[in-house]
Design a protein around this motif. Structure first.
Motif: not given
Ligand code: SF4
Length: 405
Positions: A311-315, A317-322, A378-386
């Protein structure tokens, strides 16, 4: 492709201002940590950060919520974890974690110190973007498929393929020349580029680097794939000792577990699969390590559903996370909704959300409804970090719930 802005990869001296506070990333060339260094990291995580050590997909570690960067850098420098102020962010070297202990053509860990020293002692190489990744694969194929920029892949006990932009360049070099050729390729990347972060972004980057090196590619090309069979559990070394491969939930290791691992007093390798390997154990102590640390949450079971999930950082930790994706992913594991692997291709779903083969991409309204088999990110937005490389089912938060596929 030309970049107009420098890369923003964090380090210890340049923290990332995450939504939950400053984040520090600590480079570990080859993933190696001495026990005393892990102890220092554990204390720093507990006293200066949020209490956890995050393992990254490049075999580095990071600490979250570190407001006192000066205190952190002082501790890390004292432990040998910050040997250069100027080059700290360019020390991105991943190496086959089991190399020299179990299988492989050559011990690529022997190449890590001279490569690291060569990077740190060349003033110009401080200009390398923090995204540039050096890969050292001992021939087993676990590292070369990670999509690095410059690396070597053992083809025999004393010969390596030069890997450029994640592919076999066709050039073969001796073990004695491997480090100098990689450093020369790094200089060539800087000479040829115009602000790009990765070698693959430079137009005709690979053939132009080869030209600068003055080496002639042969006809053979190795194919590299993304490996998912990460080293977990009891691993017998070639010398009769034992390594233990272990994972932590969603790649986040509580400081208290790290302190127990440090107390074992054996070399530790952080892997690019957000796991670790504790090496050089006698059998009886290895059994005690499993007996003590498994109940604390260290995962030695290769069939654990936690190994299927990242999973990415998400909320928060990340301001972009939904949403708080890590909490949702953890709930999916704990409630049995991470289903056993299938033999079917990932990234396809039926209406139950289970990956079973070809089918339409669907919307699921709530986290509670997500039930997916196989490797999943699992990603908190479309960027799919990690997101891991290879076959992975994406579970992406949208304004209307999670989308699978
Ligand atoms: S995928 Fe989106 S929500 Fe998750 S860490 Fe990257 S920018 Fe933030």
């Amino acid at each position: 492709m030309t970049r107009t802005n420098p890369d923003s990869c964090p380090g210890v001296l340049r923290l990332h201002q995450a939504a939950d506070g400053p984040l520090a990333r600590i480079r570990l060339p080859g993933g190696r940590l001495e026990p005393g260094q892990l102890q220092v990291l554990a204390e720093a995580a507990a006293e200066l950060g949020d209490g956890n050590i995050e393992l990254t997909s490049r075999g580095n570690v990071q600490l979250r919520q570190v407001p006192d960067a000066a205190a952190l850098s002082e501790r890390l420098a004292g432990a040998g974890l910050l040997p250069s102020d100027t080059h700290e962010r360019v020390r991105n070297i991943v190496a086959s974690p089991l190399s020299g202990r179990i299988g492989g053509w050559a011990d690529v860990h022997a190449l890590v110190p001279p490569l690291d020293t060569g990077l740190r002692t060349a003033p110009r190489l401080a200009e390398l973007p923090g995204r540039v990744l050096f890969t050292l694969d001992d021939g087993r194929g676990d590292i070369s498929g990670l999509g690095g920029d410059i690396g070597v892949h053992a083809t025999g006990a004393a010969e390596f393929a030069l890997v450029l932009a994640g592919g076999d360049s066709g050039i073969r070099v001796s073990a004695a020349d491997a480090v100098q050729v990689m450093l020369a390729a790094a200089h060539a990347f800087l000479d040829l580029g115009s602000g790009q972060w990765r070698l693959r972004e430079v137009d005709d980057g690979v053939p132009r680097v080869i030209d600068v090196l003055g080496l002639s590619p042969g006809p053979e090309r190795l194919e590299f794939g993304a490996a998912h069979d990460i080293p977990i559990g009891w691993l017998e070394q070639d010398n009769g000792l034992v390594s233990l491969g272990a994972a932590v939930r969603l790649g986040s290791m509580p400081a208290r577990i790290a302190e127990f691992i440090a107390a074992i007093e054996r070399p530790i390798f952080i892997t690019p699969w957000r796991s670790l390997v504790i090496t050089d154990l006698e059998e009886w102590p290895a059994e005690q390590v499993v007996r003590v640390l498994a109940p604390m949450g260290l995962i030695f079971d290769a069939n654990s559903p936690w190994l299927q999930v990242s999973a990415c950082a998400g909320r928060p930790g990340c301001a972009k996370a939904l949403t708080d994706v890590r909490a949702d992913a953890a709930a999916a594991v704990e409630s049995g909704r991470v289903l056993p692997p299938t033999d079917q291709p990932a990234a396809e779903s039926n209406t139950s959300g289970r990956a079973t083969g070809p089918g339409p991409t669907i919307e699921l309204r709530t986290a509670d409804e997500v039930a997916v088999a196989d490797r999943q990110h699992w990603s908190g937005c479309e960027r799919r970090c990690g997101r891991p490389r290879g076959q992975v089912t994406d579970i992406v938060a949208t304004e209307n719930g999670y989308r699978i596929g």
